[in-house]
Design a protein around this motif. Sequence first.
Motif, PDB file in Angstrom:
ATOM      1  N   ASP A 105       0.819  -1.216   0.000  1.00  0.00           N
ATOM      2  CA  ASP A 105       0.000   0.000   0.000  1.00  0.00           C
ATOM      3  C   ASP A 105       0.852   1.266   0.000  1.00  0.00           C
ATOM      4  OD1 ASP A 105       0.673  -1.004   2.653  1.00  0.00           O
ATOM      5  OD2 ASP A 105      -0.403   0.743   3.427  1.00  0.00           O
ATOM      6  N   LYS A 106       2.105   1.163   0.420  1.00  0.00           N
ATOM      7  CA  LYS A 106       2.995   2.331   0.415  1.00  0.00           C
ATOM      8  C   LYS A 106       3.501   2.657  -0.983  1.00  0.00           C
ATOM      9  CE  LYS A 106       4.725   1.757   5.151  1.00  0.00           C
ATOM     10  NZ  LYS A 106       5.941   1.596   5.998  1.00  0.00           N
ATOM     11  N   GLY A 107       3.376   1.693  -1.891  1.00  0.00           N
ATOM     12  CA  GLY A 107       3.858   1.926  -3.245  1.00  0.00           C
ATOM     13  C   GLY A 107       5.366   1.888  -3.324  1.00  0.00           C
ATOM     14  N   PRO A 108       5.925   2.124  -4.514  1.00  0.00           N
ATOM     15  CA  PRO A 108       7.381   2.155  -4.653  1.00  0.00           C
ATOM     16  C   PRO A 108       7.967   3.411  -4.019  1.00  0.00           C
ATOM     17  CG  PRO A 108       6.340   2.786  -6.702  1.00  0.00           C
ATOM     18  CD  PRO A 108       5.230   2.364  -5.794  1.00  0.00           C
ATOM     19  N   ILE A 109       9.265   3.391  -3.786  1.00  0.00           N
ATOM     20  CA  ILE A 109       9.958   4.563  -3.245  1.00  0.00           C
ATOM     21  C   ILE A 109       9.914   5.677  -4.290  1.00  0.00           C
ATOM     22  CG2 ILE A 109      12.175   5.441  -2.413  1.00  0.00           C
ATOM     23  CD1 ILE A 109      12.789   2.537  -1.519  1.00  0.00           C
ATOM     24  N   ILE A 110       9.474   6.842  -3.902  1.00  0.00           N
ATOM     25  CA  ILE A 110       9.252   7.919  -4.874  1.00  0.00           C
ATOM     26  C   ILE A 110      10.514   8.723  -5.162  1.00  0.00           C
ATOM     27  CG2 ILE A 110       6.830   8.114  -4.206  1.00  0.00           C
ATOM     28  CD1 ILE A 110       7.549  10.638  -2.632  1.00  0.00           C
ATOM     29  N   GLU A 111      11.562   8.527  -4.382  1.00  0.00           N
ATOM     30  CA  GLU A 111      12.812   9.254  -4.603  1.00  0.00           C
ATOM     31  C   GLU A 111      13.760   8.438  -5.475  1.00  0.00           C
ATOM     32  OE1 GLU A 111      14.618  10.619  -0.959  1.00  0.00           O
ATOM     33  OE2 GLU A 111      12.680  10.608   0.058  1.00  0.00           O
ATOM     34  N   ASP A 112      14.735   9.121  -6.076  1.00  0.00           N
ATOM     35  CA  ASP A 112      15.808   8.419  -6.771  1.00  0.00           C
ATOM     36  C   ASP A 112      16.586   7.582  -5.756  1.00  0.00           C
ATOM     37  OD1 ASP A 112      15.163   9.413  -9.222  1.00  0.00           O
ATOM     38  OD2 ASP A 112      16.713  10.957  -9.249  1.00  0.00           O
ATOM     39  N   THR A 113      16.729   6.296  -6.036  1.00  0.00           N
ATOM     40  CA  THR A 113      17.389   5.382  -5.106  1.00  0.00           C
ATOM     41  C   THR A 113      18.816   5.031  -5.519  1.00  0.00           C
ATOM     42  OG1 THR A 113      16.360   3.563  -6.302  1.00  0.00           O
ATOM     43  CG2 THR A 113      15.241   4.325  -4.310  1.00  0.00           C
ATOM     44  N   ILE A 114      19.209   5.381  -6.738  1.00  0.00           N
ATOM     45  CA  ILE A 114      20.546   5.082  -7.251  1.00  0.00           C
ATOM     46  C   ILE A 114      21.273   6.388  -7.527  1.00  0.00           C
ATOM     47  CG2 ILE A 114      21.855   4.023  -9.133  1.00  0.00           C
ATOM     48  CD1 ILE A 114      19.609   1.944  -9.329  1.00  0.00           C
ATOM     49  N   LEU A 115      22.384   6.592  -6.849  1.00  0.00           N
ATOM     50  CA  LEU A 115      23.159   7.822  -6.964  1.00  0.00           C
ATOM     51  C   LEU A 115      24.545   7.511  -7.511  1.00  0.00           C
ATOM     52  CD1 LEU A 115      22.410   9.500  -3.483  1.00  0.00           C
ATOM     53  CD2 LEU A 115      21.016   9.552  -5.553  1.00  0.00           C
ATOM     54  N   VAL A 116      25.012   8.334  -8.437  1.00  0.00           N
ATOM     55  CA  VAL A 116      26.366   8.238  -8.965  1.00  0.00           C
ATOM     56  C   VAL A 116      27.172   9.395  -8.387  1.00  0.00           C
ATOM     57  CG1 VAL A 116      27.810   8.176 -11.028  1.00  0.00           C
ATOM     58  CG2 VAL A 116      25.508   7.166 -11.078  1.00  0.00           C
ATOM     59  N   LEU A 117      28.284   9.078  -7.719  1.00  0.00           N
ATOM     60  CA  LEU A 117      29.039  10.092  -6.987  1.00  0.00           C
ATOM     61  C   LEU A 117      30.328  10.459  -7.722  1.00  0.00           C
ATOM     62  CD1 LEU A 117      28.757   8.707  -3.334  1.00  0.00           C
ATOM     63  CD2 LEU A 117      27.136  10.148  -4.598  1.00  0.00           C
TER      64      LEU A 117
END
Length: 369
Positions: A105-117
């Motif tokens: 019910d929370k759905g997928p994570i709405i933020e970008d989850t993969i970061l390139v540093l």
Amino acid sequence: MRPRLVFLICVCSVSCEPETVRDNFDYFSYGNEENVLKNLDLHTPKDEIVLRPQEVKDWPQQSLNVGQITAVSINSLGQPVMFHRAERIWDESTFNESNVYQNLDKGPIIEDTILVLEPQTGSVLHSWGAYAFYMPHGLTVDHHDNVWVTDVAKHQVFKYTPNNHKYPSLTIGEAFTAGYPYRRRVLLCMPTSVAIATTGEIFVADGYCNNQILKFNAAGTLLFAIPAFSDSLTLNLPHSVTLLEHLDIVCVADRENMRIVCPQAGLKSYAKMLEPATVIEDPTLGRVFAVTSHGDIIYAVNGPTAQNIEVRGFTVNAVSGRILDSWEPSTGFTNPHSLAVTRNGSHLYVTEIGPNKIWKFELTDVYDK
């Protein structure tokens, strides 16, 4: 005490415990060139070339404002690529007894989850992965800069090409369906980690429930499982995998068995698959959460285990099975979850899931220092 190499082990049970931050007392007690490292004199440690991870201070230079960082890998440009959970937390209510995810019910994570540093400063160069994942776990960047990730909530492995981060080019497993893999229908159960051979063959740690390593061809067809049904080897939560292709072995962080296991990978010869796995054990290892490798060297980190076992990193010779060194940052680790070494063997990155942090280490010759 020197580690023991053994070939017969006992069968243990595994529980799918949430990855929350725990105190130690909650648990029971108990770039060198490859040819430089291949023929070590085991009786004269000072003659060995041991690259010690030295903490890079004040890195990253600014806060990343991320959630639990579950994985890190390195792309062809030497940039760390990390996977995080944003606000999502794995606790006792996240899965039921049948390993079914309970928070759809929370759905997928709405933020970008993969970061390139950016490797020098640690600043974010770009990010992606919003609205795609429910419970991030493993991430691997292969030799062609394809990004492979595991989502333990969806019970799936995904491959993303460098030019398409929106739709995966390959998916293994069925969404939100925990099960056991068969040739005609491959189901996974909370897969944790992926390693990719230069041949394109895929090794998946499957994972919290099935306790095995699955080998697929480049198209995603299941080839075999490690251990085989006739094998005396058993795994107890394979939490991370790394390939040492020149040795034709795949090394596993056998977390709840508190050891590193290196069975044959079958990349060069299937005949050698019958050879027993090398098992690296030592009372100081504790619960091994992650492994990575460069040349003949395995770098590993443990997690909270027991009050008398420190949380730290280890440098291990995969050929001899010897622990060459242990290391940690100046303020110590709390709950490390993954690590990755650069392709040239110059730097090492370690991530934690509490505090949500990424560390950078320079690999230096301790005897030169």
